[in-house]
Design a protein around this motif. Structure first.
Motif, PDB file in Angstrom:
ATOM      1  N   SER A 100       0.831  -1.199   0.000  1.00  0.00           N
ATOM      2  CA  SER A 100       0.000   0.000   0.000  1.00  0.00           C
ATOM      3  C   SER A 100       0.865   1.248   0.000  1.00  0.00           C
ATOM      4  CB  SER A 100      -0.897   0.025   1.247  1.00  0.00           C
ATOM      5  OG  SER A 100      -0.103   0.187   2.415  1.00  0.00           O
ATOM      6  N   ALA A 101       0.223   2.377  -0.298  1.00  0.00           N
ATOM      7  CA  ALA A 101       0.914   3.665  -0.214  1.00  0.00           C
ATOM      8  C   ALA A 101       1.356   3.933   1.225  1.00  0.00           C
ATOM      9  CB  ALA A 101      -0.009   4.773  -0.709  1.00  0.00           C
ATOM     10  N   ARG A 134      -2.962  -2.501  -6.463  1.00  0.00           N
ATOM     11  CA  ARG A 134      -2.651  -1.158  -5.944  1.00  0.00           C
ATOM     12  C   ARG A 134      -1.333  -0.614  -6.498  1.00  0.00           C
ATOM     13  NH1 ARG A 134      -3.716  -2.371   0.493  1.00  0.00           N
ATOM     14  NH2 ARG A 134      -5.995  -2.555   0.415  1.00  0.00           N
ATOM     15  N   GLU A 136      -0.359   1.337  -8.942  1.00  0.00           N
ATOM     16  CA  GLU A 136      -0.221   2.776  -9.235  1.00  0.00           C
ATOM     17  C   GLU A 136      -0.198   3.581  -7.939  1.00  0.00           C
ATOM     18  OE1 GLU A 136      -1.218   6.876  -9.862  1.00  0.00           O
ATOM     19  OE2 GLU A 136      -2.551   5.425  -8.907  1.00  0.00           O
ATOM     20  N   GLU A 137      -1.042   3.186  -6.989  1.00  0.00           N
ATOM     21  CA  GLU A 137      -1.067   3.853  -5.681  1.00  0.00           C
ATOM     22  C   GLU A 137       0.292   3.746  -4.990  1.00  0.00           C
ATOM     23  OE1 GLU A 137      -2.565   2.373  -1.328  1.00  0.00           O
ATOM     24  OE2 GLU A 137      -4.016   2.171  -2.966  1.00  0.00           O
ATOM     25  N   SER A 140       3.148   5.824  -6.838  1.00  0.00           N
ATOM     26  CA  SER A 140       3.048   7.283  -6.730  1.00  0.00           C
ATOM     27  C   SER A 140       3.091   7.783  -5.297  1.00  0.00           C
ATOM     28  CB  SER A 140       1.760   7.760  -7.406  1.00  0.00           C
ATOM     29  OG  SER A 140       0.621   7.178  -6.796  1.00  0.00           O
ATOM     30  N   ALA A 141       3.381   6.893  -4.334  1.00  0.00           N
ATOM     31  CA  ALA A 141       3.276   7.255  -2.920  1.00  0.00           C
ATOM     32  C   ALA A 141       4.414   8.138  -2.425  1.00  0.00           C
ATOM     33  CB  ALA A 141       3.208   5.988  -2.064  1.00  0.00           C
ATOM     34  N   ALA A 180       1.728   0.869 -14.140  1.00  0.00           N
ATOM     35  CA  ALA A 180       1.926   1.769 -13.002  1.00  0.00           C
ATOM     36  C   ALA A 180       3.297   2.432 -13.049  1.00  0.00           C
ATOM     37  CB  ALA A 180       1.763   0.995 -11.695  1.00  0.00           C
ATOM     38  N   THR A 184       3.920   6.566 -13.682  1.00  0.00           N
ATOM     39  CA  THR A 184       4.489   7.370 -12.589  1.00  0.00           C
ATOM     40  C   THR A 184       5.977   7.658 -12.765  1.00  0.00           C
ATOM     41  OG1 THR A 184       4.874   5.337 -11.293  1.00  0.00           O
ATOM     42  CG2 THR A 184       2.797   6.507 -10.926  1.00  0.00           C
TER      43      THR A 184
END
Length: 289
Positions: A100-101, A134, A136-137, A140-141, A180, A184
């Motif tokens: 996760s981000a 997830r 891309e999330e 880009s975090a 992703a 990004t």
């Protein structure tokens, strides 16, 4: 145009093995992952951490990019690994099973609190179904996150998938992560090939990975370096064609021509940009030699 750093071959080295760490100083790898996770038994974790951090900060690995793979977020060794890695200041900290981000942001915060220098990046390993969804999330975090690393063994295991030559069961996840990465502006590395004796199969998977768009591949044995470096480098024909494209485009612009062709093919801005990328990578590889 931003200078490209070659990451064709990224070799895992066991952090508990002092001879392996020494040998790595002479290997033709673009980058090294000094491993504190899978390659180290629980009772050797602390000694390996000290050895790996000393190696990463030694300056004895030439132009190889030296990174440290810490233990997973859900383990007792994760936080001590991050603190030690922050002080050592490697090129990057490689973190397994990033999902996760928030995971990325917690890693970034821990590195900053530990005093990690600005050059120490985060490489996030994507190796679970939730990470694929997830991607891309995660990518880009953080600005500090620069590289996505595919963990294909764990992904196959969690999918209950078979290991087959065309990697059909993994293509959906690989494609999501590639999308992703490109969306990004991150580098993305393909996963490992397990049969170190099967160089023909390994080279075929390198070719597949390059055709997909991966920047390079993670490796588990020095014998995989030569084919990997060769496959992920621009070929002589690609370099020649890229130079022709750029020259023809420049000449057409200077002459005020609206249409550019090379060997009968119409050339657009996207072809020029790709040609520039290929030449930049070729030059960066040549600078290493």
């Amino acid at each position: 145009m931003t200078e490209l750093r070659p990451r064709r071959s990224v070799l895992y080295m066991p952090g508990a093995n002092e001879r392996a760490l020494e040998k790595a100083k002479g290997l033709d790898a673009d980058a090294l992952i000094l491993d504190l996770e899978d390659a180290v038994a629980p009772d050797a974790k602390e000694a390996a951490r000290e050895r790996v951090c000393a190696a990463a900060s030694s300056g004895e690995y030439g132009d190889r990019e030296v990174t440290i793979r810490v233990n997973g977020i859900d383990t007792e060794w994760h936080e001590p690994d991050l603190r030690a890695a922050a002080k050592a200041g490697p090129a990057a900290v490689v973190v397994p099973k990033v999902n996760s981000a928030r995971d990325v942001q917690n890693i970034e915060r821990a590195l900053e609190l530990g005093g990690a220098p600005e050059h120490t990046a985060i490489w996030a390993m994507l190796e679970t179904p939730v990470a694929m969804l997830r991607a891309e999330e995660i990518a880009s975090a953080s600005e500090r996150l620069t590289v996505l690393v595919m963990g294909t063994n764990d992904l196959a295991n969690e999918l209950h998938a078979e290991f087959v030559p065309d990697r059909g069961p993994l293509l959906g996840g690989l494609s999501l992560c590639l999308l992703a990465a490109r969306a990004t502006g991150k580098v993305i590395l393909d996963g490992v090939y397990n049969d170190v004796k099967d160089l023909e199969g390994f080279e075929a998977e390198c070719l597949q990975g390059r055709r997909f768009g991966f920047d390079g591949k993670t490796l588990i044995h020095p014998g995989q370096l030569e084919p990997c470096n060769r496959v992920f480098a621009p070929s002589d024909d690609e370099v020649t064609n890229s130079r022709k494209i750029i020259t023809a485009f420049d000449e057409a612009q200077a002459a005020g021509k609206g249409v550019v062709t090379v060997d009968g093919r119409m050339i657009e801005n996207l072809h020029v940009a790709n040609a520039q990328r290929i030449l930049a990578l070729h030059e960066a590889i040549g600078a290493k030699s």
